[in-house]
Design a protein around this motif. Structure first.
Motif, PDB file in Angstrom:
ATOM      1  N   LEU A  81      94.960  93.838 153.784  1.00 39.76           N
ATOM      2  CA  LEU A  81      94.704  93.031 152.594  1.00 39.76           C
ATOM      3  C   LEU A  81      93.330  92.397 152.698  1.00 39.76           C
ATOM      4  O   LEU A  81      92.973  91.841 153.744  1.00 39.76           O
ATOM      5  N   VAL A  82      92.559  92.488 151.614  1.00 39.83           N
ATOM      6  CA  VAL A  82      91.253  91.820 151.529  1.00 39.83           C
ATOM      7  C   VAL A  82      91.180  91.117 150.182  1.00 39.83           C
ATOM      8  O   VAL A  82      91.299  91.758 149.131  1.00 39.83           O
ATOM      9  N   VAL A  83      91.014  89.793 150.196  1.00 45.23           N
ATOM     10  CA  VAL A  83      90.877  89.037 148.955  1.00 45.23           C
ATOM     11  C   VAL A  83      89.687  88.101 149.076  1.00 45.23           C
ATOM     12  O   VAL A  83      89.435  87.521 150.141  1.00 45.23           O
ATOM     13  N   THR A  84      88.940  87.964 147.985  1.00 48.49           N
ATOM     14  CA  THR A  84      87.910  86.936 147.927  1.00 48.49           C
ATOM     15  C   THR A  84      88.557  85.664 147.389  1.00 48.49           C
ATOM     16  O   THR A  84      89.446  85.723 146.531  1.00 48.49           O
ATOM     17  N   THR A  85      88.110  84.527 147.913  1.00 43.07           N
ATOM     18  CA  THR A  85      88.798  83.277 147.613  1.00 43.07           C
ATOM     19  C   THR A  85      87.817  82.138 147.382  1.00 43.07           C
ATOM     20  O   THR A  85      86.624  82.231 147.702  1.00 43.07           O
ATOM     21  N   THR A  86      88.357  81.053 146.823  1.00 42.03           N
ATOM     22  CA  THR A  86      87.657  79.777 146.810  1.00 42.03           C
ATOM     23  C   THR A  86      88.311  78.888 147.854  1.00 42.03           C
ATOM     24  O   THR A  86      89.468  79.088 148.216  1.00 42.03           O
ATOM     25  N   ILE A 100      86.473  84.891 152.157  1.00 44.00           N
ATOM     26  CA  ILE A 100      87.321  86.085 152.174  1.00 44.00           C
ATOM     27  C   ILE A 100      88.480  85.829 153.131  1.00 44.00           C
ATOM     28  O   ILE A 100      88.300  85.199 154.170  1.00 44.00           O
ATOM     29  N   ILE A 101      89.650  86.323 152.782  1.00 48.38           N
ATOM     30  CA  ILE A 101      90.800  86.295 153.693  1.00 48.38           C
ATOM     31  C   ILE A 101      91.292  87.729 153.868  1.00 48.38           C
ATOM     32  O   ILE A 101      91.405  88.483 152.893  1.00 48.38           O
ATOM     33  N   ILE A 102      91.552  88.101 155.119  1.00 49.23           N
ATOM     34  CA  ILE A 102      92.080  89.434 155.393  1.00 49.23           C
ATOM     35  C   ILE A 102      93.374  89.318 156.193  1.00 49.23           C
ATOM     36  O   ILE A 102      93.582  88.366 156.944  1.00 49.23           O
ATOM     37  N   LEU A 103      94.246  90.298 155.989  1.00 44.14           N
ATOM     38  CA  LEU A 103      95.469  90.457 156.780  1.00 44.14           C
ATOM     39  C   LEU A 103      95.323  91.764 157.539  1.00 44.14           C
ATOM     40  O   LEU A 103      95.037  92.805 156.946  1.00 44.14           O
ATOM     41  N   SER A 104      95.489  91.714 158.862  1.00 42.25           N
ATOM     42  CA  SER A 104      95.297  92.913 159.675  1.00 42.25           C
ATOM     43  C   SER A 104      96.421  93.049 160.694  1.00 42.25           C
ATOM     44  O   SER A 104      97.100  92.071 161.026  1.00 42.25           O
ATOM     45  N   ALA A 146      97.726  89.438 162.061  1.00 46.84           N
ATOM     46  CA  ALA A 146      96.745  88.342 162.053  1.00 46.84           C
ATOM     47  C   ALA A 146      96.237  88.083 160.641  1.00 46.84           C
ATOM     48  O   ALA A 146      96.068  89.006 159.840  1.00 46.84           O
ATOM     49  N   ILE A 147      95.995  86.807 160.363  1.00 46.89           N
ATOM     50  CA  ILE A 147      95.366  86.377 159.116  1.00 46.89           C
ATOM     51  C   ILE A 147      94.027  85.759 159.496  1.00 46.89           C
ATOM     52  O   ILE A 147      93.971  84.832 160.302  1.00 46.89           O
ATOM     53  N   THR A 148      92.944  86.296 158.926  1.00 45.81           N
ATOM     54  CA  THR A 148      91.606  85.858 159.304  1.00 45.81           C
ATOM     55  C   THR A 148      90.845  85.355 158.083  1.00 45.81           C
ATOM     56  O   THR A 148      90.750  86.055 157.072  1.00 45.81           O
TER      57      THR A 148
END
Length: 334
Positions: free
Chosen positions: A94-99, A104-108, A68-70
């Motif tokens: 994966l945890v990234v901060t974004t514009t 934030i986007i996470i991959l789980s 999942a991508i959240t």
């Protein structure tokens, strides 16, 4: 590029991308240099963090069926505390901060959709500062096998029926080889122990591996050879995009006209700056991760390459600001 490299460095990196466990003598022979020169160059590339030797285990071999991508939105001032809480969760890779649309986007990754639902309600729901989240379930995921060599892709299916979308056995650039979509990889307790050791130390010798796992060296050789040949795990040189001159990364959500998803996915896999691409269920139809030298190059890509692909109706771009977690050691959390 931010770190100067010559043709020998690039030749060595190409070899490590293919096989991170091959001997230094083999790397030297293929790169056309002496073993001493190859050893010095490899150590320099590792020290400068241009490449890391890593083991990537196929998650389906460990029973993970749901990826999942959240996208997460947070209250002002809570970005970093929320990111810290998210990166502590074991199922989050994966945890990234974004514009952009999300903060934030996470991959789980989870065993099944029920476990994902529990994660969204129990784990995400208990983190202060999160105002909203939106999840896309990955159906098919294509990851580039090599960043420097010709375009080839490894496909993994996470759809319940395991039917690959938009892919034919003879499609150019997609090797037929290993059976990524088999529901049963047949990994037993000893195999899992080997996979765990290889994730922790990808280049350790077979003799060391056998001693740690508690089996004979011939048994370890046979088992590791099978796991590598079936691509249950891959030991490769993972190139760092930032160090390779691609510091601008973005995750792009794409909406597509009905019946055009297959064609769009195939077109995206022909573009050199696509790092991975996935068909998803949720807000978008397709999500792609791209890397570029700078935001201007990314902007040109969006307008002149991505935006002109027939069938695409809408694009939303989230530019990565900071990677807070990137961990693909699947066996440790299995």
């Amino acid at each position: 590029m931010s770190d100067a490299m010559d043709a020998v460095d690039l030749a060595i990196l190409k070899e490590l991308e293919v096989d991170g466990r091959q001997s230094l003598s083999e790397v030297a022979r293929k790169a056309g240099v002496s073993r001493h020169v190859a050893g010095r160059r490899v150590h320099s590339l590792l020290d400068r963090k241009l490449v890391s030797i890593m083991a990537f285990t196929n998650p389906r071999a460990l029973g993970y069926r749901t990826l999942a991508i959240t996208g997460v939105r947070v209250t002002p001032g809570s970005l970093h505390p929320v990111a810290d809480r998210l990166k502590a969760l074991p199922n989050v890779l994966l945890v990234v901060t974004t514009t952009g649309q999300n903060d934030i986007i996470i991959l789980s990754m989870f065993a099944d959709p029920g476990a994902l639902t529990a994660f969204l309600t129990r784990d995400l729901g208990s983190i202060p500062g999160i105002t909203a989240n939106e999840t896309m379930i990955v159906l098919e995921w294509w990851v580039r096998r090599s960043f420097l060599s010709e375009l080839q892709w490894k496909r993994m299916s996470f759809s319940p029926e395991l039917a690959p979308a938009g892919l034919r056995p003879d499609e150019p650039g997609v090797p037929r080889g290993p059976e990524e979509d088999r529901p049963d990889f047949g990994a037993d307790r000893v195999d899992l122990a080997i996979l765990r050791e290889i994730e922790q130390s990808p280049t350790q010798s077979v003799a060391t591996l056998a001693r740690k796992v508690g089996i004979s060296r011939p048994n370890a050789t046979t088992r590791l050879g099978r796991l590598l040949s079936q691509e249950t795990t891959r030991v490769v040189g993972f190139l760092t995009p930032f160090r390779m001159g691609y510091p601008t990364a973005a995750m792009i959500g794409i909406r597509v006209r009905p019946n055009d998803t297959e064609a769009v996915l195939a077109r995206l896999r022909s573009l050199p700056n696509i790092y991975w691409v996935a068909s998803v269920a949720g807000r978008y139809d397709v999500i792609a991760l791209v890397v570029w030298p700078d935001p201007i190059a990314l902007s040109r890509f969006l307008g002149t390459q991505l935006g002109v692909i027939p069938g695409i109706t809408d694009i939303e771009t989230n530019i990565f600001m900071d990677t807070r977690k990137m961990n693909f050691a699947h066996v440790a959390s299995a």
